[in-house]
Write an enzyme that holds these catalytic residues in place. Structure first.
Site, PDB file in Angstrom:
ATOM      1  N   CYS A  47      -2.989  -0.049   2.244  1.00  0.00           N
ATOM      2  CA  CYS A  47      -2.852   0.465   0.989  1.00  0.00           C
ATOM      3  C   CYS A  47      -2.540   2.006   0.793  1.00  0.00           C
ATOM      4  O   CYS A  47      -2.100   2.630  -0.126  1.00  0.00           O
ATOM      5  CB  CYS A  47      -3.859   0.051   0.088  1.00  0.00           C
ATOM      6  SG  CYS A  47      -5.728   1.142   0.457  1.00  0.00           S
ATOM      7  N   GLN A 116      -6.724 -15.449   9.893  1.00  0.00           N
ATOM      8  CA  GLN A 116      -5.486 -16.256   9.761  1.00  0.00           C
ATOM      9  C   GLN A 116      -4.391 -15.481   9.896  1.00  0.00           C
ATOM     10  O   GLN A 116      -3.601 -15.388  11.043  1.00  0.00           O
ATOM     11  CB  GLN A 116      -5.582 -16.894   8.346  1.00  0.00           C
ATOM     12  CG  GLN A 116      -6.775 -17.878   8.047  1.00  0.00           C
ATOM     13  CD  GLN A 116      -6.594 -18.446   6.711  1.00  0.00           C
ATOM     14  OE1 GLN A 116      -5.611 -18.614   6.094  1.00  0.00           O
ATOM     15  NE2 GLN A 116      -7.628 -19.089   6.519  1.00  0.00           N
ATOM     16  N   CYS A 117      -3.810 -14.543   8.882  1.00  0.00           N
ATOM     17  CA  CYS A 117      -2.527 -13.681   9.466  1.00  0.00           C
ATOM     18  C   CYS A 117      -2.972 -12.695  10.300  1.00  0.00           C
ATOM     19  O   CYS A 117      -2.245 -12.111  11.061  1.00  0.00           O
ATOM     20  CB  CYS A 117      -1.888 -13.195   8.135  1.00  0.00           C
ATOM     21  SG  CYS A 117      -2.851 -11.484   7.578  1.00  0.00           S
ATOM     22  N   CYS A 152      -9.582  -9.305   2.332  1.00  0.00           N
ATOM     23  CA  CYS A 152      -8.548 -10.180   2.969  1.00  0.00           C
ATOM     24  C   CYS A 152      -8.071 -11.274   2.101  1.00  0.00           C
ATOM     25  O   CYS A 152      -8.679 -11.733   1.141  1.00  0.00           O
ATOM     26  CB  CYS A 152      -9.556 -11.150   4.187  1.00  0.00           C
ATOM     27  SG  CYS A 152      -8.941 -12.522   4.794  1.00  0.00           S
ATOM     28  N   ILE A 264     -14.693  17.751   2.164  1.00  0.00           N
ATOM     29  CA  ILE A 264     -15.719  17.109   3.440  1.00  0.00           C
ATOM     30  C   ILE A 264     -15.242  15.611   3.300  1.00  0.00           C
ATOM     31  O   ILE A 264     -14.667  15.212   4.624  1.00  0.00           O
ATOM     32  CB  ILE A 264     -17.199  17.258   2.895  1.00  0.00           C
ATOM     33  CG1 ILE A 264     -17.610  18.772   2.757  1.00  0.00           C
ATOM     34  CG2 ILE A 264     -17.811  16.223   3.856  1.00  0.00           C
ATOM     35  CD1 ILE A 264     -19.327  18.747   2.583  1.00  0.00           C
ATOM     36  N   LEU A 269      -9.660  14.397  -3.210  1.00  0.00           N
ATOM     37  CA  LEU A 269      -8.279  15.251  -2.804  1.00  0.00           C
ATOM     38  C   LEU A 269      -7.383  14.550  -2.270  1.00  0.00           C
ATOM     39  O   LEU A 269      -6.096  14.563  -2.479  1.00  0.00           O
ATOM     40  CB  LEU A 269      -8.900  16.471  -2.090  1.00  0.00           C
ATOM     41  CG  LEU A 269      -7.981  17.635  -2.157  1.00  0.00           C
ATOM     42  CD1 LEU A 269      -7.757  18.560  -3.458  1.00  0.00           C
ATOM     43  CD2 LEU A 269      -8.021  18.614  -0.955  1.00  0.00           C
ATOM     44  N   ASP A 365     -19.963   7.080 -11.234  1.00  0.00           N
ATOM     45  CA  ASP A 365     -21.143   6.282 -11.279  1.00  0.00           C
ATOM     46  C   ASP A 365     -22.193   7.180 -11.408  1.00  0.00           C
ATOM     47  O   ASP A 365     -23.395   6.560 -11.907  1.00  0.00           O
ATOM     48  CB  ASP A 365     -21.083   4.976 -10.301  1.00  0.00           C
ATOM     49  CG  ASP A 365     -20.035   4.047 -10.764  1.00  0.00           C
ATOM     50  OD1 ASP A 365     -19.909   3.803 -11.833  1.00  0.00           O
ATOM     51  OD2 ASP A 365     -19.598   3.390  -9.649  1.00  0.00           O
ATOM     52  N   GLU A1264      -0.927 -24.980   0.027  1.00  0.00           N
ATOM     53  CA  GLU A1264      -0.970 -24.692  -1.330  1.00  0.00           C
ATOM     54  C   GLU A1264      -1.927 -25.283  -2.005  1.00  0.00           C
ATOM     55  O   GLU A1264      -2.294 -24.776  -3.113  1.00  0.00           O
ATOM     56  CB  GLU A1264       0.433 -24.966  -1.809  1.00  0.00           C
ATOM     57  CG  GLU A1264       1.544 -23.997  -1.053  1.00  0.00           C
ATOM     58  CD  GLU A1264       2.734 -24.554  -1.555  1.00  0.00           C
ATOM     59  OE1 GLU A1264       3.404 -23.686  -2.506  1.00  0.00           O
ATOM     60  OE2 GLU A1264       3.342 -25.637  -1.090  1.00  0.00           O
TER      61      GLU A1264
END
EC number: 1.2.3.1
Length: 1333
Positions: A47, A116-117, A152, A264, A269, A365, A1264
């Site tokens: 990501c 699996q993958c 996952c 840090i 950033l 938070d 599926e």
């Protein structure tokens, strides 16, 4: 302080080897450096924002003060290499490999079927490994916290957790307590061919030996001792990184460069630099300043160094809380509560306390808690020190209350609480772990001694505005009031007025967020009242236990469960692997990082990288395109547009490169080819496109209906006399239900490499695709050459779920044009955000229904219309609506049924195939209708389902005959396994005793039809070759997507050739080896390719038969060599023509599907009516898998599909602007299920096998089917909501829209707090986001 104008040498170690970088660039992160510079590709890109865990590695550092070495996991995509000076990095390659020794973590996750993958596996391995380096015998709590930052999409997490749990001595399950045996396993041996519950042999696991780990390099210890006070400088192309060694150096630097950020952990950033294209000429790293890491504990409170990581802060607070009376540690306890779920472990390990505070994120938070707690910021500059209150003014960014540019935050003072002071923290997020809060709060109240009179009150909210928001005005008005219900009522009204949100506020969910603010206040009220009552039971009023349930947050629990299947026949030869739970063929390679994915392949000489420019308009004419500035940019070789396509620019209604007009945001307009991806991406931003908006702009299904914008004709199926049946019904119910779309979120983004071969226009295409032949066809058409010039290779795919069926063909063609024009190899890897923007997903659906039924719940008639949002091009949308109609009836015999469907053409990226292919949408509408009928008749839903289920051999709506015996068996077995009626009674009892928390339980049946609607889609071919040493090479037309098809093919070949699996190798799928393949999907991959492999093997065995008869005692190698001597071919092509499957839409009938998979799932949930949070307590699944070829693979597919379905129906929400811009472009905004979202108890059992003559070895395709069973969680939530509404005297909601997010649950549980919030009028102001179905 003197600094060299030259760059210093960056020195760190990777897997025990020294790395010296003389030209370290501060903008280069560790993930890029590992993968592209030193070619360690086991660490994956998932990501780029630290949210998925795919790039997890371990960093080790030596502290010269304490003389200790610390190990911590990090997200490599966020770690600047310049921050690694003096550190030791350990990647998945460094802990073990098949060439040296496989580490116990790698072994257990592979043999425990936790892969699996395999794309997420190295990250999972490194998270668990780092935990074990710090805690060789971890607690279950530590395991869950550790895995909270890893996603996952394949396994459903259960086997991963179980693999990690095998290291824990505190495991609750006997099979993991170190004895190596399970009571269930012992029982199973009493009778042959009994039910088995053991998917792997734990006795085979090698023990963990901490003495065998890599040592920390002594050179780095010496460096840490010697270079503590030096200033390090690293100069890059655009940025200079300065790391001072002393506080004085730091303060001088901040005076010299006041606008330079301090970094840090780089968790804030770094995101800005990556996703907002922010750059800084100077970055200062204070990570070696000892004063920033000092902890001081006094009788007034704790002073925490600003450089401490959030993990360190958590450990310090936990220690203090364990030693000091609870009344003094209320702030600390509140902070700890949020620290357990804030981000993932990898982020908490590096994110600093100071950075968290200074960033002042609106969803922080910790800041609301620190802000109400009278905390003090200790800051310094060259001018001296200063104390700044960490209060609402600071958090709001008021200049006079903030740090000056030249000041540095040194530490934070967090006071102890006094006797009559109470502090609480609250948060609600889209997911329990690793998700920014939708709304959070810190609340503090102080009472006059021995009274309930308020003397001080502070309330701060995150997630409400652009900064943390204070309810100061309300708090001031409440001082002097008693802590009672009258005060609470007034406080709610005051906060409603003071804490406001605009209709178009970023993030949307305006009413929900306002409601949460007031709901948190009520929780705080109860929490404080409870504590007051504990201190003086006589002084304060009693609190009903029905109310107190709400104060208990849902715990982070360790999932556990059983997996049961029928063992193989005792007479089956041990060498025959069919029916045995064999480990995934690539499992060990996944776990060691040696499995090669598309972007792991080495860069070729002259290889260029592609970045695309996409449309920013939903519907517009292209007036001009100016690429001159991009072409002049560093490293750019060329810009490719539609004019450069030598053949067809795409296919019908779907262009490769937009030409003249764009029809959605995210459509590819042009591409930039450069010598690096960074250069290509920077240049792509310089392409200038002028648009002219076109009308109409169609975004939603409602828009499409208004403009009659459709793809293809209406599809219709009908049986019985619908009109007459409605006239005979006791009751008729009409309504509509909406189901949102879903992002595939395969862990490996769309990836392709195109390599021109230099003659005859030949090209090699290495692509992550489910359909290599379609990619071959698309590229050939685009280049205007025959297909025999194009060879597509697919080694493995890092998850697909339908999303890599058609889209890779388009993207490979885009890259092929670039390769054709430049003559260079092209690498085209989509970043996560671009992938989600460009490629589409599951079709959002609007279902309109009219149901006629009798008072006993028997459905007599149904008229259902489905509309799906297809996006701007056809893709597979017409097939999807056909499947939705064909499968809509699910398990129910509705004698008079009319179903109609249309594909809506909109200005969104085209939606495409997705696991289940229309069934999860269509059957959801049917189950909604059945549930509504049950509610309308005041009958238990399970009774209405049973009443309407198929019970005898019958015909479906498309006139295909089937036997529902196994459907009924699955239903009854699931009822029994789940103890449904006992638990339903317990649910009712719980609901009577709890007002603010409710439980629900639901059981859902399933009839899933496997396969495609045309015979030719089921054909398959294979090539099996025997070599003279006896080894066997198998090739087939299926693609390994993680579903274990290659493992099953090796099992098939092993049985048919009667040789061990170790003799058989299966290489890549290639269009040269097996031509004219069909997409791997529709749960048929193992069925049809297995038949082809079987056919090839049988041909070979037929050839070998005379030799075997002549020498029955010979060995396999002897038979093979004799065949070669006799000039008998040892190569055979196997072929399977396919199942007969045809549909006549004019007649509305056809025997389309070879067989059906039946199943049932029972799920129980608990909801928090005040926040909308829910907990999945237990799920029991029974699936008709017939004779499973590989129970471990099949159960893994069921679990993974179920959890993906759970995400579809309860978590995953795509959000679009009114202009059709997708907001949710990564795991930061789009939340798939994480480890704590799966059921606490998760039981899967395969039904006792029965014959299935259609499929190989009487097996069934289960890839599926489990997806839809995730809806059992949705309907359990709906039952809990119904219980809450009934207790509140509210009318039933006949149809709840999907997904059942926390927002939907909370707003459906209407109460005095939701009633305080006025409904938003979207007509007066354009909302931030809109539903598109």
């Amino acid at each position: 302080m003197s600094r060299s104008m030259e760059s210093d040498e960056l020195i760190f170690f990777v897997n025990g080897k020294k790395v010296t970088e003389k030209n370290a660039d501060p903008e280069v992160n560790l993930l890029f450096y590992l993968r592209k510079v030193i070619r360690l590709t086991g660490t994956k890109y998932g990501c780029g924002g630290g949210d998925c865990g795919a790039c997890t590695v371990m960093i080790s550092r030596y502290d010269p003060i304490s003389k200790k070495i610390s190990h911590f996991s990090v997200a490599a995509c966020l770690v600047p290499i310049c921050s690694l000076h003096g550190a030791a990095v350990t990647t998945v390659e460094g802990i073990g490999s098949t060439k040296t020794r496989v580490h116990p973590v790698q072994e257990r996750i592979a043999k425990g079927h936790g892969t699996q993958c395999g794309f997420c596996t190295p990250g999972m391995v490194m998270s668990i490994y780092t935990l074990l380096r710090n805690h060789p015998e971890p607690s279950t709590e530590q395991i869950i916290e550790t895995l909270g930052g890893n996603l996952c999409r394949c396994t459903g997490y259960r086997p991963i957790v179980e693999s990690a749990k095998s290291f824990s001595p505190s495991s609750a399950c006997c099979q993991m307590n170190g004895k190596g045996k399970c009571c269930l396993d012992e029982e199973e041996k009493n009778e042959p061919n009994s039910i088995c519950t053991k998917l792997y042999e734990k006795e085979e696991f090698q023990p963990l030996d901490p003495t065998q780990e890599l040592i920390f390099p002594p050179e780095l210890m010496r460096m840490a001792e010697d270079s503590q006070n030096t200033v390090l400088t690293f100069r890059g192309e655009r940025t200079t990184w300065i790391a001072p060694g002393t506080l004085n150096d730091l303060l001088e630097l901040k005076t010299e460069y006041p606008s330079a950020p301090l970094v840090i952990g780089n968790t804030c950033l770094g995101l800005d630099m990556k996703f907002k294209d922010v750059s800084y000429p100077i970055i200062i790293s204070p990570a070696r300043i000892l004063e920033l890491f000092v902890v001081t504990n006094t009788k007034e409170g704790l002073t925490l160094g600003a450089g401490l990581s959030l993990t360190q802060v958590k450990n310090i607070l936990s220690d203090v809380v364990s030693r000091i009376p609870k009344e003094k540690t209320q702030i600390y306890c509140a902070l700890l509560k949020h620290l357990r779920t804030l981000a993932g472990q990898q982020i908490r390990n590096v994110a600093s306390l100071g950075g968290h505070i200074i960033s002042r994120l609106p969803t922080s938070d910790l800041n609301p808690i620190l802000g109400v707690g009278n905390c003090i910021l200790n800051v310094a500059s060259t001018e001296g020190t200063q104390q700044i209150p960490l209060n609402d003014h600071f958090l709001a960014g008021v200049p006079d209350a903030s740090l000056k540019p030249e000041q540095v935050l040194i530490s934070v003072f967090v006071p102890l609480t006094r006797k009559w002071e109470f502090v609480s923290a609250f948060r609600q997020a889209p997911r329990q772990q690793n998700a920014f809060a939708t709304v959070n709060a810190g609340m503090r109240v102080v009472f006059k001694e021995d009274t309930s009179t308020i003397t001080d009150l502070s309330i701060l909210y995150g997630g409400i505005g652009e900064t943390v928001v204070s309810a100061n005005k309300s708090c001031q008005q409440l001082i002097g009031r008693h802590w009672d219900e009258e005060m609470l009522d007034d406080a709610g009204k005051m906060i409603r007025e003071e804490v406001s949100l605009l209709t178009a506020a970023p993030g949307g969910m305006v009413e929900y967020r306002k409601t949460l603010a007031i709901s948190f206040l009520f929780k705080f009220y109860l929490d404080v009242l409870k504590q007051l009552k504990m201190r003086d039971p006589r002084r304060y009023p009693d609190i009903s236990q029905k109310l107190l349930h709400i104060l208990e947050d849902f715990p982070l629990t360790m999932p556990q469960g059983t997996q049961s299947f029928k063992d193989v026949d005792s007479q089956q030869p041990l060498q025959d692997p069919i029916g045995r739970p064999i480990m995934h063929q690539s499992g060990i390679k996944h776990a060691t990082g040696e499995a090669v994915f598309c972007d792991d392949m080495s860069v070729l000489a002259g290889e260029l990288f592609l970045a695309v420019v996409t449309s920013s308009k939903p519907h517009a004419k292209i007036i001009s395109l100016d690429a001159s500035e991009a072409l002049a940019s560093p490293g750019v070789v060329d810009v490719i547009t539609a004019q450069d396509v030598p053949g067809d620019n795409g296919r019908e209604e779907e262009s490769l490169y937009a030409q003249d007009e764009v029809t959605c945001v995210g459509q590819i307009v042009c591409a930039v080819a450069a010598d690096s991806y960074a250069h290509a991406k920077q240049a792509a931003k310089k392409v200038k496109i002028v648009y002219q908006d076109l009308e109409p702009m169609i975004v939603t299904v409602q828009d499409a209906l208004q403009y009659e914008s459709f793809i293809g004709p209406e599809k219709k199926l009908e049986q019985g006399n619908v009109q007459l049946a409605f006239q005979c019904a006791d009751q008729i119910l009409e309504g509509e239900v909406h189901l949102g779309g879903q992002e595939h979120f395969y862990m490996e983004t769309q990836s392709v490499r195109v390599v021109p071969k230099g003659e005859e226009k030949e090209m090699d295409i290495y692509v992550s695709s489910q359909d290599a032949a379609f990619t071959q066809e698309m590229v050939a058409r685009t280049l205007g050459i025959p297909r025999n010039r194009i060879n597509c290779h697919v080694k493995r795919v890092g998850g697909a779920f339908g999303g890599k069926t058609s889209k890779p063909g388009l993207l490979a063609s885009v890259a092929a044009v670039a390769a054709h024009k430049t003559g260079c190899p092209i690498r085209f890897i989509l970043e996560r955000g671009d992938d989600m923007l460009i490629t589409g997903g599951r079709h959002p659906l609007l279902g309109k229904y009219r149901i006629g039924f009798m008072n006993n719940g028997k459905i007599k008639a149904a008229d259902i219309q489905l509309y799906i949002n297809g996006g701007c091009t056809p893709d597979d949308s017409e097939l999807v609506i056909e499947y939705a109609l064909l499968k809509l009836e699910n398990a129910y015999k509705i004698p008079n049924l009319r179903v109609r469907g249309r594909v809506c053409k909109t200005n969104l990226p085209s939606n495409t195939a997705f696991r289940g292919f229309g069934f999860p949408q269509g059957a959801f509408v049917t189950e909604t209708c059945v549930s509504a009928v049950a509610a309308k008749c005041h009958l238990p839903p399970e009774k209405v389902r049973e009443l309407n289920m198929y019970t005898t051999i019958d015909r479906t709506i498309h006139k295909q005959e089937f036997d529902p015996t196994n459907l009924i068996k699955c239903w009854e077995t699931c009822m029994e396994n789940s103890s449904y009626y006992n638990r339903k009674k317990a649910v009712d009892e719980f609901n009577q005793q709890s007002f603010w928390k409710k439980r629900g339980i639901a059981i859902i049946p399933m009839k899933f039809s496997v396969g495609f609607p045309k015979t030719f889609y089921h054909q398959a071919a294979a090539l099996v070759q025997i070599y003279t040493d006896g080894s066997v090479l198998v090739a087939h037309g299926g693609v390994e997507l993680g579903q274990g098809i290659n493992t099953k093919m090796i099992q098939v070949a092993s049985r048919e050739l009667k040789i061990p699996m170790s003799y058989i190798h299966l290489d890549e799928m290639s269009t040269v080896t097996v031509p004219n393949t069909v997409t791997t999907g529709a749960s048929t991959g193992a069925d049809v390719n297995g038949r082809a492999v079987q056919n090839a093997c049988q041909i070979l065995m037929k050839r070998l038969e005379p030799i075997i008869i002549q020498n029955p005692n010979g060995t396999w190698e002897e038979w093979v060599n004799e065949a070669f001597i006799q000039s008998i071919s040892l190569s055979a092509t196997g072929y399977f023509r396919g199942y007969q499957a045809d549909m006549d839409w004019e007649k509305g009938e056809g025997d389309i599907y070879p067989y059906f998979v039946f199943g049932a799932a029972c799920s129980e949930v608990e909801i928090d009516c005040l926040t909308g949070a829910h907990k999945n307590i237990r799920t029991d699944i029974v699936m008709d898998g017939s004779f499973s070829i590989n129970p471990a693979v099949d159960i893994g597919q069921i679990e993974g599909a179920f959890v993906q379905g759970l995400g579809l129906y309860t978590l995953e929400e795509l959000k679009y602007s009114p202009e059709g811009v997708l907001y949710t472009r990564g795991p930061h905004q789009y939340k798939i299920a994480s480890v704590t979202d799966i059921p606490e108890e998760f039981h899967v059992s395969l039904l006792t096998p029965t014959q299935n003559s259609k499929a190989i070895y009487s097996s069934k395709g289960l890839g599926e089917a489990g997806m839809f069973l995730g809806s059992s969680v949705f309907f359990a939530i709906a039952a809990a909501v119904a219980a809450a509404r009934k207790e509140r005297g509210l009318s039933p909601i006949w149809a709840i829209n999907s997904p059942a997010t926390a927002e939907l649950i909370r707003m459906a549980c209407e109460d005095q707090f939701t009633n305080l919030v006025p409904q938003t009028d979207s007509k007066c102001c354009k909302p931030w986001s809109i539903p598109v179905a």
